[in-house]
Design a protein around this motif. Structure first.
Motif, PDB file in Angstrom:
ATOM      1  N   LEU A   1       0.832  -1.203   0.000  1.00  0.00           N
ATOM      2  CA  LEU A   1       0.000   0.000   0.000  1.00  0.00           C
ATOM      3  C   LEU A   1       0.866   1.253   0.000  1.00  0.00           C
ATOM      4  CD1 LEU A   1      -2.663   1.613   0.370  1.00  0.00           C
ATOM      5  CD2 LEU A   1      -2.402   1.233   2.846  1.00  0.00           C
ATOM      6  N   GLY A   2       1.957   1.221   0.745  1.00  0.00           N
ATOM      7  CA  GLY A   2       2.855   2.371   0.806  1.00  0.00           C
ATOM      8  C   GLY A   2       3.495   2.690  -0.531  1.00  0.00           C
ATOM      9  N   GLY A   3       3.796   1.667  -1.330  1.00  0.00           N
ATOM     10  CA  GLY A   3       4.316   1.906  -2.671  1.00  0.00           C
ATOM     11  C   GLY A   3       3.275   2.563  -3.553  1.00  0.00           C
ATOM     12  N   TRP A   4       2.039   2.112  -3.412  1.00  0.00           N
ATOM     13  CA  TRP A   4       0.917   2.727  -4.135  1.00  0.00           C
ATOM     14  C   TRP A   4       0.788   4.194  -3.743  1.00  0.00           C
ATOM     15  CZ3 TRP A   4      -4.569   0.011  -4.079  1.00  0.00           C
ATOM     16  CH2 TRP A   4      -5.446   0.689  -4.934  1.00  0.00           C
ATOM     17  N   MET A   5       0.852   4.480  -2.452  1.00  0.00           N
ATOM     18  CA  MET A   5       0.784   5.865  -1.971  1.00  0.00           C
ATOM     19  C   MET A   5       1.890   6.719  -2.572  1.00  0.00           C
ATOM     20  SD  MET A   5       0.048   5.010   2.051  1.00  0.00           S
ATOM     21  CE  MET A   5       0.299   6.716   2.588  1.00  0.00           C
ATOM     22  N   ALA A   6       3.107   6.183  -2.594  1.00  0.00           N
ATOM     23  CA  ALA A   6       4.235   6.937  -3.141  1.00  0.00           C
ATOM     24  C   ALA A   6       4.022   7.275  -4.613  1.00  0.00           C
ATOM     25  CB  ALA A   6       5.530   6.150  -2.947  1.00  0.00           C
ATOM     26  N   ILE A   7       3.518   6.316  -5.374  1.00  0.00           N
ATOM     27  CA  ILE A   7       3.270   6.551  -6.791  1.00  0.00           C
ATOM     28  C   ILE A   7       2.183   7.608  -6.981  1.00  0.00           C
ATOM     29  CG2 ILE A   7       2.336   5.492  -8.900  1.00  0.00           C
ATOM     30  CD1 ILE A   7       3.818   2.902  -8.022  1.00  0.00           C
ATOM     31  N   GLU A   8       1.103   7.509  -6.218  1.00  0.00           N
ATOM     32  CA  GLU A   8       0.016   8.490  -6.344  1.00  0.00           C
ATOM     33  C   GLU A   8       0.495   9.890  -5.973  1.00  0.00           C
ATOM     34  OE1 GLU A   8      -2.730   8.050  -7.765  1.00  0.00           O
ATOM     35  OE2 GLU A   8      -3.048   5.875  -7.762  1.00  0.00           O
TER      36      GLU A   8
ATOM     37  N   SER B   1       7.293  -3.772  -4.226  1.00  0.00           N
ATOM     38  CA  SER B   1       6.101  -4.605  -4.418  1.00  0.00           C
ATOM     39  C   SER B   1       4.820  -3.793  -4.203  1.00  0.00           C
ATOM     40  CB  SER B   1       6.117  -5.816  -3.477  1.00  0.00           C
ATOM     41  OG  SER B   1       7.087  -6.750  -3.862  1.00  0.00           O
ATOM     42  N   PRO B   2       4.635  -2.718  -4.961  1.00  0.00           N
ATOM     43  CA  PRO B   2       3.478  -1.858  -4.709  1.00  0.00           C
ATOM     44  C   PRO B   2       2.157  -2.525  -5.042  1.00  0.00           C
ATOM     45  CG  PRO B   2       4.566  -1.223  -6.751  1.00  0.00           C
ATOM     46  CD  PRO B   2       5.456  -2.232  -6.082  1.00  0.00           C
ATOM     47  N   ALA B   3       1.155  -2.252  -4.219  1.00  0.00           N
ATOM     48  CA  ALA B   3      -0.211  -2.653  -4.514  1.00  0.00           C
ATOM     49  C   ALA B   3      -0.778  -1.718  -5.582  1.00  0.00           C
ATOM     50  CB  ALA B   3      -1.054  -2.600  -3.247  1.00  0.00           C
ATOM     51  N   GLY B   4      -1.967  -2.067  -6.079  1.00  0.00           N
ATOM     52  CA  GLY B   4      -2.644  -1.196  -7.030  1.00  0.00           C
ATOM     53  C   GLY B   4      -2.487  -1.570  -8.476  1.00  0.00           C
ATOM     54  N   PHE B   5      -1.626  -2.544  -8.753  1.00  0.00           N
ATOM     55  CA  PHE B   5      -1.425  -2.968 -10.142  1.00  0.00           C
ATOM     56  C   PHE B   5      -2.221  -4.243 -10.386  1.00  0.00           C
ATOM     57  CE2 PHE B   5       2.428  -0.290  -9.724  1.00  0.00           C
ATOM     58  CZ  PHE B   5       2.222   0.531 -10.819  1.00  0.00           C
ATOM     59  N   TRP B   6      -3.502  -4.056 -10.722  1.00  0.00           N
ATOM     60  CA  TRP B   6      -4.373  -5.152 -11.127  1.00  0.00           C
ATOM     61  C   TRP B   6      -5.336  -4.611 -12.152  1.00  0.00           C
ATOM     62  CZ3 TRP B   6      -3.675  -4.897  -5.607  1.00  0.00           C
ATOM     63  CH2 TRP B   6      -4.388  -3.870  -4.990  1.00  0.00           C
ATOM     64  N   ASP B   7      -6.012  -5.481 -12.858  1.00  0.00           N
ATOM     65  CA  ASP B   7      -6.900  -5.027 -13.926  1.00  0.00           C
ATOM     66  C   ASP B   7      -8.324  -4.888 -13.412  1.00  0.00           C
ATOM     67  OD1 ASP B   7      -8.084  -7.573 -13.922  1.00  0.00           O
ATOM     68  OD2 ASP B   7      -6.743  -8.294 -15.499  1.00  0.00           O
ATOM     69  N   GLY B   8      -9.194  -4.393 -14.279  1.00  0.00           N
ATOM     70  CA  GLY B   8     -10.565  -4.137 -13.897  1.00  0.00           C
ATOM     71  C   GLY B   8     -11.321  -5.377 -13.489  1.00  0.00           C
ATOM     72  N   GLY B   9     -10.873  -6.529 -13.935  1.00  0.00           N
ATOM     73  CA  GLY B   9     -11.517  -7.777 -13.551  1.00  0.00           C
ATOM     74  C   GLY B   9     -11.020  -8.346 -12.245  1.00  0.00           C
ATOM     75  N   GLY B  10     -10.104  -7.629 -11.604  1.00  0.00           N
ATOM     76  CA  GLY B  10      -9.578  -8.078 -10.325  1.00  0.00           C
ATOM     77  C   GLY B  10      -8.397  -9.018 -10.442  1.00  0.00           C
ATOM     78  N   HIS B  11      -7.905  -9.257 -11.683  1.00  0.00           N
ATOM     79  CA  HIS B  11      -6.746 -10.130 -11.851  1.00  0.00           C
ATOM     80  C   HIS B  11      -5.555  -9.520 -11.119  1.00  0.00           C
ATOM     81  CE1 HIS B  11      -4.175 -13.136 -13.602  1.00  0.00           C
ATOM     82  NE2 HIS B  11      -3.415 -12.223 -14.176  1.00  0.00           N
TER      83      HIS B  11
ATOM     84  N   PRO C   1      11.821   9.954 -11.645  1.00  0.00           N
ATOM     85  CA  PRO C   1      12.367   8.587 -11.704  1.00  0.00           C
ATOM     86  C   PRO C   1      11.622   7.659 -10.749  1.00  0.00           C
ATOM     87  CG  PRO C   1      14.131  10.204 -11.560  1.00  0.00           C
ATOM     88  CD  PRO C   1      12.855  10.952 -11.297  1.00  0.00           C
ATOM     89  N   ILE C   2      11.197   6.512 -11.267  1.00  0.00           N
ATOM     90  CA  ILE C   2      10.476   5.531 -10.458  1.00  0.00           C
ATOM     91  C   ILE C   2      11.149   4.177 -10.597  1.00  0.00           C
ATOM     92  CG2 ILE C   2       8.314   4.237 -10.187  1.00  0.00           C
ATOM     93  CD1 ILE C   2       6.790   6.724 -10.966  1.00  0.00           C
ATOM     94  N   THR C   3      11.438   3.560  -9.460  1.00  0.00           N
ATOM     95  CA  THR C   3      11.928   2.187  -9.424  1.00  0.00           C
ATOM     96  C   THR C   3      10.816   1.292  -8.890  1.00  0.00           C
ATOM     97  OG1 THR C   3      14.240   2.821  -9.069  1.00  0.00           O
ATOM     98  CG2 THR C   3      13.593   0.602  -8.398  1.00  0.00           C
ATOM     99  N   LEU C   4      10.495   0.270  -9.646  1.00  0.00           N
ATOM    100  CA  LEU C   4       9.574  -0.771  -9.190  1.00  0.00           C
ATOM    101  C   LEU C   4      10.447  -1.944  -8.755  1.00  0.00           C
ATOM    102  CD1 LEU C   4       7.043  -0.554 -12.167  1.00  0.00           C
ATOM    103  CD2 LEU C   4       6.722   0.403  -9.866  1.00  0.00           C
ATOM    104  N   ALA C   5      10.599  -2.117  -7.454  1.00  0.00           N
ATOM    105  CA  ALA C   5      11.492  -3.146  -6.911  1.00  0.00           C
ATOM    106  C   ALA C   5      10.643  -4.272  -6.347  1.00  0.00           C
ATOM    107  CB  ALA C   5      12.397  -2.549  -5.833  1.00  0.00           C
ATOM    108  N   TRP C   6      10.580  -5.376  -7.082  1.00  0.00           N
ATOM    109  CA  TRP C   6       9.664  -6.449  -6.707  1.00  0.00           C
ATOM    110  C   TRP C   6      10.375  -7.556  -5.944  1.00  0.00           C
ATOM    111  CZ3 TRP C   6       5.505  -4.134  -8.980  1.00  0.00           C
ATOM    112  CH2 TRP C   6       4.256  -4.577  -8.504  1.00  0.00           C
ATOM    113  N   SER C   7       9.753  -8.002  -4.875  1.00  0.00           N
ATOM    114  CA  SER C   7      10.312  -9.093  -4.084  1.00  0.00           C
ATOM    115  C   SER C   7      10.216 -10.399  -4.858  1.00  0.00           C
ATOM    116  CB  SER C   7       9.557  -9.230  -2.764  1.00  0.00           C
ATOM    117  OG  SER C   7       9.718  -8.078  -1.969  1.00  0.00           O
ATOM    118  N   GLU C   8      11.341 -11.084  -4.986  1.00  0.00           N
ATOM    119  CA  GLU C   8      11.410 -12.327  -5.744  1.00  0.00           C
ATOM    120  C   GLU C   8      10.449 -13.386  -5.201  1.00  0.00           C
ATOM    121  OE1 GLU C   8      14.982 -15.251  -7.299  1.00  0.00           O
ATOM    122  OE2 GLU C   8      15.087 -14.498  -5.247  1.00  0.00           O
ATOM    123  N   LYS C   9      10.304 -13.455  -3.884  1.00  0.00           N
ATOM    124  CA  LYS C   9       9.499 -14.488  -3.242  1.00  0.00           C
ATOM    125  C   LYS C   9       8.142 -13.954  -2.771  1.00  0.00           C
ATOM    126  CE  LYS C   9      13.038 -17.357  -3.487  1.00  0.00           C
ATOM    127  NZ  LYS C   9      13.031 -18.519  -4.405  1.00  0.00           N
ATOM    128  N   ASP C  10       7.660 -12.918  -3.406  1.00  0.00           N
ATOM    129  CA  ASP C  10       6.411 -12.278  -2.983  1.00  0.00           C
ATOM    130  C   ASP C  10       5.235 -13.232  -3.162  1.00  0.00           C
ATOM    131  OD1 ASP C  10       4.186 -10.594  -2.549  1.00  0.00           O
ATOM    132  OD2 ASP C  10       5.315  -8.851  -3.275  1.00  0.00           O
TER     133      ASP C  10
END
Length: 270
Positions: free
Chosen positions: A81-88, A102-112, A196-205
């Motif tokens: 959620l905090g990553g989502w906040m930072a992006i917004e 590992s920001p939240a908020g990246f899903w499609d309209g169908g909830g995928h 500049p934005i870094t999307l740093a994703w946890s490998e084992k998320d």
């Protein structure tokens, strides 16, 4: 008097608090004036007076905090959620840079990419509520700490019993859990990144896997730098605070780009 350092603001994930950054903050203060607030409706943060709370309300509260502190722009970092906040906030023109872990908020309209994450988080919340009476004793065990928090960290046994118990207390004290988990909001594509934005994703998320949510993030923000953080779970501050600090500082430009990350090499890694 100003220290002359640029401000760096850290945003935690849903149900957590500023304490999520305790292991990271000391590794950042040589380079930045660090602020780690607790979000609206979370234990220790501003009270949520109007319900249900939306993510935009939480972002509004964070922006008011920046205004109150006289911070026009800052380097921003956040997890889930905090990553989502930072992006917004960056899209509102308040960021010098963003490191979204590992920001939240990246899903499609169908909830995928959202449905499975929410289901896991709801199960975790239910389990914590159910086991609250025995937690002070149970969390003394490193094995129990690791198993009970396995959806968010690979090595929760690294937490002390007191830290693990504080995390469960934060979770139980979060007044807006159901509101946030029930939101239909998401992060939209933008034609150009505001900074500049870094999307740093946890490998084992296990909550927002890079193969699902990371892929959607790359599709929506193709200009962002995308990295995989090795060997860490959804809340990487638990597993490897040094790696998290180095990733943030590389994004702010305070230190060179780190090497304990990898870019996706194939669709299977993405």
């Amino acid at each position: 008097m100003s220290s002359g350092k640029s401000s760096l603001v850290l945003f935690h994930g849903v149900t957590m608090s500023a304490a999520a950054w305790d292991g990271v903050v000391p590794r950042l203060t040589d380079h930045h004036d660090v602020v780690a607030p607790t979000a609206l409706g979370h234990r220790g943060g501003p009270a949520a007076l109007d319900r249900p709370v939306k993510v935009r309300d939480i972002v509004d509260a964070a922006e008011r905090m920046l205004d109150e502190r006289g911070i026009a722009k800052a380097h921003l970092a956040g997890n889930s959620l905090g990553g989502w906040m930072a992006i917004e906030l960056a899209l509102r023109g308040r960021a010098l840079s963003v490191c979204a872990l590992s920001p939240a908020g990246f899903w499609d309209g169908g909830g995928h990419g959202q449905t499975a994450a929410v289901a896991k988080l709801r199960r975790m919340v239910a389990l914590v509520r159910l086991t609250r009476p025995i937690q002070p004793l149970a969390l003394r065990s490193a094995v129990i700490r690791r198993l009970s928090m396995r959806d968010i960290a690979c090595h929760a046994d690294r937490l002390t019993p007191a830290q693990a118990l504080a995390a469960t207390t934060d979770l139980l004290g979060c007044a807006v859990t159901d509101d946030v988990l029930g939101t239909e909001e998401q992060i939209a594509s933008v034609p150009e990144l505001p900074c500049p934005i870094t999307l740093a994703w946890s490998e084992k998320d296990a909550i927002l896997p890079p193969s699902v949510n990371g892929r959607i993030a790359q599709e929506r923000f193709p200009q962002a730098r995308f990295e995989i953080l090795r060997g860490v779970g959804h809340v990487p501050m638990i597993d490897d605070p040094q790696l998290v600090a180095a990733t943030i500082l590389a994004t702010t430009g305070a230190v060179p780009v780190i090497t304990n990350v990898r870019a996706p090499s194939s669709d299977a890694d993405r």
